[in-house]
Design a protein around this motif. Structure first.
Motif, PDB file in Angstrom:
ATOM      1  N   THR A   1       0.835  -1.199   0.000  1.00 21.25           N
ATOM      2  CA  THR A   1       0.000   0.000   0.000  1.00 21.25           C
ATOM      3  C   THR A   1       0.871   1.250   0.000  1.00 21.25           C
ATOM      4  O   THR A   1       0.622   2.185  -0.757  1.00 21.25           O
ATOM      5  N   GLY A   2       1.924   1.227   0.815  1.00 21.24           N
ATOM      6  CA  GLY A   2       2.819   2.384   0.908  1.00 21.24           C
ATOM      7  C   GLY A   2       3.597   2.666  -0.350  1.00 21.24           C
ATOM      8  O   GLY A   2       3.895   3.814  -0.669  1.00 21.24           O
ATOM      9  N   ILE A   3       3.922   1.621  -1.105  1.00 19.00           N
ATOM     10  CA  ILE A   3       4.727   1.814  -2.307  1.00 19.00           C
ATOM     11  C   ILE A   3       3.863   1.869  -3.570  1.00 19.00           C
ATOM     12  O   ILE A   3       4.310   2.278  -4.626  1.00 19.00           O
ATOM     13  N   GLY A   4       2.599   1.446  -3.442  1.00 14.37           N
ATOM     14  CA  GLY A   4       1.659   1.615  -4.539  1.00 14.37           C
ATOM     15  C   GLY A   4       1.500   0.432  -5.479  1.00 14.37           C
ATOM     16  O   GLY A   4       1.125   0.619  -6.636  1.00 14.37           O
ATOM     17  N   PHE A   5       1.728  -0.793  -4.999  1.00 17.79           N
ATOM     18  CA  PHE A   5       1.512  -1.981  -5.816  1.00 17.79           C
ATOM     19  C   PHE A   5       0.370  -2.798  -5.229  1.00 17.79           C
ATOM     20  O   PHE A   5       0.100  -2.741  -4.033  1.00 17.79           O
TER      21      PHE A   5
END
Length: 175
Positions: A37-41
């Motif tokens: 979630t934090g890195i966007g995947f």
């Protein structure tokens, strides 16, 4: 190495993995999801599958070393024993256990696949790893690309360094 610092730091890691008094495979799946979630995947992306696999291997390594009664749950006491005088009793041993996770995290952060993390890729990775905690300024800006193997070492040290002065040791604030 400062043994008291290492034990305190690994205790903080236990707290970051734990949601209910013990750590389980599910806690590591949640750790992976928070990173994704934090890195966007997404979980379904190739990076997502790699991150989930790396977290699973990290769990397997910890469970093999620390789950004394083999019930699929690691208590604080089991974890403490493993990192104090057991199979994870040194930063090198802990670093080996975390390596699959570190490799997956860094590979996911290398969005362009060039074998180096740009300053932006490195910042995104640190932000996702620190889960909202502000990364130390000297870690957040590298001044240029970071080789993937150097970044893997940094992630391992985030979890395993026994040196209170190591920049990654400050991700948790004062230990």
């Amino acid at each position: 190495m400062d043994n008291n610092f290492f034990q305190c730091k690994t205790g903080m890691h236990f707290d970051s993995f734990d949601v209910d008094g013990v750590i389980t495979r599910e806690d590591f799946e949640q750790l992976a999801q928070r990173f994704l979630t934090g890195i966007g995947f997404t979980r379904e992306s190739s990076q997502g599958r790699s991150i989930l696999d790396g977290a699973g291997q990290f769990w397997d390594n910890l469970a093999q070393a620390a789950d004394g009664d083999q019930d699929g749950r690691i208590t604080r006491q089991e974890f403490s024993k493993a990192v104090t005088d057991g199979p994870l009793g040194s930063p090198d041993d802990f670093a080996k256990a975390v390596r699959p996770w570190a490799e997956a995290v860094v590979q996911a952060a290398d969005v362009d696949g060039d074998g180096r993390l740009s300053t932006e890729e490195y910042r995104r990775m640190l932000g996702a790893l620190s889960e909202g905690r502000e990364a130390p300024r000297e870690m957040a800006f590298t001044g240029g690309p970071v080789a993937v193997d150097v970044a893997i070492e940094a992630v391992q040290q985030f979890y395993a360094s026994g040196d209170p002065s190591h920049p990654t040791s400050r991700f948790f604030g004062q230990v």
